[in-house]
Motif scaffolding. Structure first.
Motif, PDB file in Angstrom:
ATOM      1  N   PHE A 147      67.820  91.361  28.856  1.00  0.00           N
ATOM      2  CA  PHE A 147      67.866  89.995  29.375  1.00  0.00           C
ATOM      3  C   PHE A 147      66.885  89.842  30.526  1.00  0.00           C
ATOM      4  CE2 PHE A 147      70.947  92.687  31.470  1.00  0.00           C
ATOM      5  CZ  PHE A 147      70.803  92.407  32.823  1.00  0.00           C
ATOM      6  N   THR A 148      66.483  88.611  30.781  1.00  0.00           N
ATOM      7  CA  THR A 148      65.637  88.336  31.935  1.00  0.00           C
ATOM      8  C   THR A 148      66.507  88.278  33.184  1.00  0.00           C
ATOM      9  OG1 THR A 148      65.835  85.946  31.629  1.00  0.00           O
ATOM     10  CG2 THR A 148      63.975  87.039  30.547  1.00  0.00           C
ATOM     11  N   ALA A 149      65.944  88.683  34.308  1.00  0.00           N
ATOM     12  CA  ALA A 149      66.702  88.678  35.559  1.00  0.00           C
ATOM     13  C   ALA A 149      65.758  88.401  36.723  1.00  0.00           C
ATOM     14  CB  ALA A 149      67.421  90.012  35.771  1.00  0.00           C
ATOM     15  N   GLY A 150      66.081  87.357  37.480  1.00  0.00           N
ATOM     16  CA  GLY A 150      65.250  87.017  38.625  1.00  0.00           C
ATOM     17  C   GLY A 150      66.083  86.616  39.825  1.00  0.00           C
ATOM     18  N   GLY A 151      65.651  87.018  41.016  1.00  0.00           N
ATOM     19  CA  GLY A 151      66.311  86.627  42.251  1.00  0.00           C
ATOM     20  C   GLY A 151      67.676  87.251  42.442  1.00  0.00           C
ATOM     21  N   LEU A 187      69.609  90.197  22.877  1.00  0.00           N
ATOM     22  CA  LEU A 187      68.545  89.638  23.709  1.00  0.00           C
ATOM     23  C   LEU A 187      68.982  88.289  24.248  1.00  0.00           C
ATOM     24  CD1 LEU A 187      65.643  89.697  24.840  1.00  0.00           C
ATOM     25  CD2 LEU A 187      64.913  88.545  22.738  1.00  0.00           C
ATOM     26  N   THR A 188      68.936  88.149  25.569  1.00  0.00           N
ATOM     27  CA  THR A 188      69.286  86.896  26.231  1.00  0.00           C
ATOM     28  C   THR A 188      68.120  86.503  27.129  1.00  0.00           C
ATOM     29  OG1 THR A 188      71.568  87.731  26.336  1.00  0.00           O
ATOM     30  CG2 THR A 188      71.083  85.699  27.544  1.00  0.00           C
ATOM     31  N   VAL A 189      67.366  85.497  26.703  1.00  0.00           N
ATOM     32  CA  VAL A 189      66.213  85.082  27.521  1.00  0.00           C
ATOM     33  C   VAL A 189      66.621  84.087  28.592  1.00  0.00           C
ATOM     34  CG1 VAL A 189      64.520  85.562  25.727  1.00  0.00           C
ATOM     35  CG2 VAL A 189      65.559  83.288  25.859  1.00  0.00           C
ATOM     36  N   ASN A 190      67.798  83.469  28.439  1.00  0.00           N
ATOM     37  CA  ASN A 190      68.239  82.460  29.413  1.00  0.00           C
ATOM     38  C   ASN A 190      69.668  82.748  29.864  1.00  0.00           C
ATOM     39  OD1 ASN A 190      68.019  80.159  30.988  1.00  0.00           O
ATOM     40  ND2 ASN A 190      68.578  78.753  29.337  1.00  0.00           N
ATOM     41  N   PRO A 191      69.876  83.881  30.554  1.00  0.00           N
ATOM     42  CA  PRO A 191      71.225  84.222  30.996  1.00  0.00           C
ATOM     43  C   PRO A 191      71.683  83.301  32.129  1.00  0.00           C
ATOM     44  CG  PRO A 191      69.658  85.759  31.920  1.00  0.00           C
ATOM     45  CD  PRO A 191      68.883  84.886  30.975  1.00  0.00           C
ATOM     46  N   ALA A 192      72.925  83.466  32.523  1.00  0.00           N
ATOM     47  CA  ALA A 192      73.458  82.660  33.622  1.00  0.00           C
ATOM     48  C   ALA A 192      74.487  83.465  34.391  1.00  0.00           C
ATOM     49  CB  ALA A 192      74.095  81.381  33.091  1.00  0.00           C
ATOM     50  N   LEU A 193      74.519  83.250  35.694  1.00  0.00           N
ATOM     51  CA  LEU A 193      75.600  83.768  36.514  1.00  0.00           C
ATOM     52  C   LEU A 193      76.705  82.719  36.455  1.00  0.00           C
ATOM     53  CD1 LEU A 193      76.748  85.856  38.504  1.00  0.00           C
ATOM     54  CD2 LEU A 193      75.694  84.525  40.349  1.00  0.00           C
ATOM     55  N   ASP A 194      77.790  83.042  35.757  1.00  0.00           N
ATOM     56  CA  ASP A 194      78.878  82.085  35.559  1.00  0.00           C
ATOM     57  C   ASP A 194      79.838  82.120  36.740  1.00  0.00           C
ATOM     58  OD1 ASP A 194      77.922  81.302  33.088  1.00  0.00           O
ATOM     59  OD2 ASP A 194      79.135  82.756  31.980  1.00  0.00           O
ATOM     60  N   LYS A 195      80.040  80.969  37.347  1.00  0.00           N
ATOM     61  CA  LYS A 195      80.961  80.831  38.477  1.00  0.00           C
ATOM     62  C   LYS A 195      82.110  79.928  38.034  1.00  0.00           C
ATOM     63  CE  LYS A 195      79.100  80.007  42.480  1.00  0.00           C
ATOM     64  NZ  LYS A 195      78.425  79.293  43.609  1.00  0.00           N
ATOM     65  N   SER A 219      85.364  82.948  41.011  1.00  0.00           N
ATOM     66  CA  SER A 219      85.132  84.250  40.376  1.00  0.00           C
ATOM     67  C   SER A 219      83.779  84.195  39.681  1.00  0.00           C
ATOM     68  CB  SER A 219      86.240  84.562  39.364  1.00  0.00           C
ATOM     69  OG  SER A 219      86.265  83.594  38.333  1.00  0.00           O
ATOM     70  N   PHE A 220      83.161  85.359  39.484  1.00  0.00           N
ATOM     71  CA  PHE A 220      81.818  85.426  38.922  1.00  0.00           C
ATOM     72  C   PHE A 220      81.811  86.329  37.690  1.00  0.00           C
ATOM     73  CE2 PHE A 220      81.345  84.455  43.398  1.00  0.00           C
ATOM     74  CZ  PHE A 220      80.372  83.467  43.411  1.00  0.00           C
ATOM     75  N   ASP A 221      81.039  85.916  36.687  1.00  0.00           N
ATOM     76  CA  ASP A 221      80.865  86.716  35.484  1.00  0.00           C
ATOM     77  C   ASP A 221      79.404  86.655  35.055  1.00  0.00           C
ATOM     78  OD1 ASP A 221      83.605  87.652  34.476  1.00  0.00           O
ATOM     79  OD2 ASP A 221      83.969  85.514  34.796  1.00  0.00           O
ATOM     80  N   ALA A 222      78.931  87.748  34.465  1.00  0.00           N
ATOM     81  CA  ALA A 222      77.604  87.744  33.851  1.00  0.00           C
ATOM     82  C   ALA A 222      77.709  86.983  32.543  1.00  0.00           C
ATOM     83  CB  ALA A 222      77.129  89.171  33.607  1.00  0.00           C
ATOM     84  N   GLY A 223      76.865  85.965  32.372  1.00  0.00           N
ATOM     85  CA  GLY A 223      76.984  85.125  31.198  1.00  0.00           C
ATOM     86  C   GLY A 223      75.664  84.869  30.489  1.00  0.00           C
ATOM     87  N   GLY A 224      75.752  84.096  29.425  1.00  0.00           N
ATOM     88  CA  GLY A 224      74.613  83.863  28.546  1.00  0.00           C
ATOM     89  C   GLY A 224      74.918  84.515  27.221  1.00  0.00           C
ATOM     90  N   GLY A 225      74.470  83.890  26.123  1.00  0.00           N
ATOM     91  CA  GLY A 225      74.856  84.300  24.777  1.00  0.00           C
ATOM     92  C   GLY A 225      74.881  85.785  24.508  1.00  0.00           C
ATOM     93  N   VAL A 240      70.803  90.909  18.057  1.00  0.00           N
ATOM     94  CA  VAL A 240      71.448  89.617  18.250  1.00  0.00           C
ATOM     95  C   VAL A 240      70.575  88.752  19.152  1.00  0.00           C
ATOM     96  CG1 VAL A 240      73.509  88.404  19.050  1.00  0.00           C
ATOM     97  CG2 VAL A 240      73.717  90.690  18.019  1.00  0.00           C
ATOM     98  N   LEU A 241      70.110  87.616  18.613  1.00  0.00           N
ATOM     99  CA  LEU A 241      69.357  86.628  19.380  1.00  0.00           C
ATOM    100  C   LEU A 241      70.317  85.485  19.654  1.00  0.00           C
ATOM    101  CD1 LEU A 241      66.107  86.577  17.200  1.00  0.00           C
ATOM    102  CD2 LEU A 241      66.587  88.000  19.200  1.00  0.00           C
ATOM    103  N   SER A 242      70.712  85.329  20.905  1.00  0.00           N
ATOM    104  CA  SER A 242      71.803  84.400  21.187  1.00  0.00           C
ATOM    105  C   SER A 242      71.564  83.617  22.466  1.00  0.00           C
ATOM    106  CB  SER A 242      73.123  85.178  21.292  1.00  0.00           C
ATOM    107  OG  SER A 242      74.200  84.308  21.534  1.00  0.00           O
ATOM    108  N   GLY A 243      71.866  82.329  22.391  1.00  0.00           N
ATOM    109  CA  GLY A 243      71.785  81.485  23.575  1.00  0.00           C
ATOM    110  C   GLY A 243      70.611  80.528  23.540  1.00  0.00           C
ATOM    111  N   SER A 244      70.526  79.724  24.580  1.00  0.00           N
ATOM    112  CA  SER A 244      69.482  78.704  24.669  1.00  0.00           C
ATOM    113  C   SER A 244      68.167  79.312  25.134  1.00  0.00           C
ATOM    114  CB  SER A 244      69.923  77.618  25.655  1.00  0.00           C
ATOM    115  OG  SER A 244      70.158  78.179  26.941  1.00  0.00           O
TER     116      SER A 244
END
Length: 310
Positions: free
Chosen positions: A61-65, A9-17, A36-42, A136-140
């Motif tokens: 995971f949450t996903a918006g926009g 579970l990732t509640v605060n994912p990030a698009l890693d650039k 380059s871009f990667d799907a990120g977050g714990g 797995v609960l991971s990330g901020s």
């Protein structure tokens, strides 16, 4: 929906650039190479690591926009099973830039957008329906989420007998320990704070970890020692594993890779000696790659073979 052995579970994912540039000069335009871009977050990184090792997990995971849409596309390309939770605000981005003149890495992270009360309720309802052996609960946490959010989810998961792995920090981790989880992975500084100390020497790590275990905070405490390796502690065991000597290019995702390697090993019914060595192998292998791309499985396997005798 298919049942999965592991859910992340990732509640605060990030698009890693990530990108390279030459020379950091104040007040001048810094021209970067193609990013380059990667799907990120714990949790997302943990699921990616598990997939690379041939394991099976479901990334929730949450996903918006548009950034959220791009994360979904990137994970599908990596053959990671996904269950995205739609949110109104855009998923955040993070940026890693490497100066080729000095090989210095600059990491820029941004806070996650606010999640509404309705969206929080959706996450909790989904968590209540999770069916897996490991969660797995991971990330901020996003801005506005209560500090006990992971604790609430851990309570729900434990009702169904799920083993919870928590890889977060600060007050969020302290709250999770109140309900007790299967495994945590603090670094030495985080472990010190958990036991009320300003700092810890290497010889004090075992005792500090056992304090958490004795209080019912976790069954297994894995302490990351950075370039020194890691230790795995249970109520009646202590196992120190040195980090292999590798050429480090980036530390992004190394901790998540370590968790991914350990959870995959647990799902394969490997003993704890192998679990910690798979974790160190995957974490170390991740540092061998540029940017945010985690590890190559052949590197992880080679390092694990070396660590088996350590």
């Amino acid at each position: 929906m298919k049942n999965h052995e592991i859910i992340t579970l990732t509640v605060n994912p990030a698009l890693d650039k990530s990108a390279h540039f030459t020379g950091l000069v104040p007040e001048q335009k810094i021209r970067c190479q193609q990013p380059s871009f990667d799907a990120g977050g714990g949790g997302i990184n943990v699921s990616k690591a598990i997939s690379r090792l041939g394991g099976d997990s479901l990334a929730v995971f949450t996903a918006g926009g548009p950034t959220g849409e791009m994360i979904k596309e990137l994970l599908v390309k990596e053959s990671v099973a996904i269950d995205p939770i739609a949110v109104q605000n855009w998923t955040r981005e993070s940026f890693v830039a490497v100066d080729d003149n000095t090989n210095s890495q600059y990491r820029f992270g941004f806070p996650g957008a606010v999640i509404s009360e309705e969206e929080i309720d959706t996450i909790l309802k989904k968590a209540a329906a999770f069916s897996s052996h490991f969660l797995v609960l991971s990330g901020s946490l996003n801005e506005g989420l209560p500090l006990d959010f992971y604790k609430q989810i851990a309570v729900l998961a434990k009702k169904s007998g799920t083993k919870v792995i928590a890889d977060t920090s600060g007050a969020s981790l302290e709250k999770v320990l109140e309900t007790g989880v299967y495994l945590i992975k603090p670094n030495v500084g985080e472990l010190a704070k958990l036991v009320g100390e300003a700092s810890l020497e290497m010889e004090e790590v075992n005792e500090a970890a056992k304090k958490i275990i004795a209080k019912g905070g976790a069954e297994i405490v894995v302490v990351s020692l950075g370039p020194q390796g890691a230790v795995l502690v249970t109520k009646d065991s202590y196992d120190y594993v040195p980090a292999p000597n590798v050429v480090k290019k980036s530390t992004v995702g190394a901790g998540d890779s370590m968790v991914g390697g350990m959870v995959w090993a647990l799902s394969q019914n490997k003993n704890l000696s192998e679990v910690i060595r798979w974790g160190v192998a995957c974490g170390s292998a991740a540092t061998m790659n540029d940017g945010t791309q985690l590890f190559k499985v052949e590197d992880a396997k080679r390092l694990f073979e070396w660590l088996k005798g350590k």
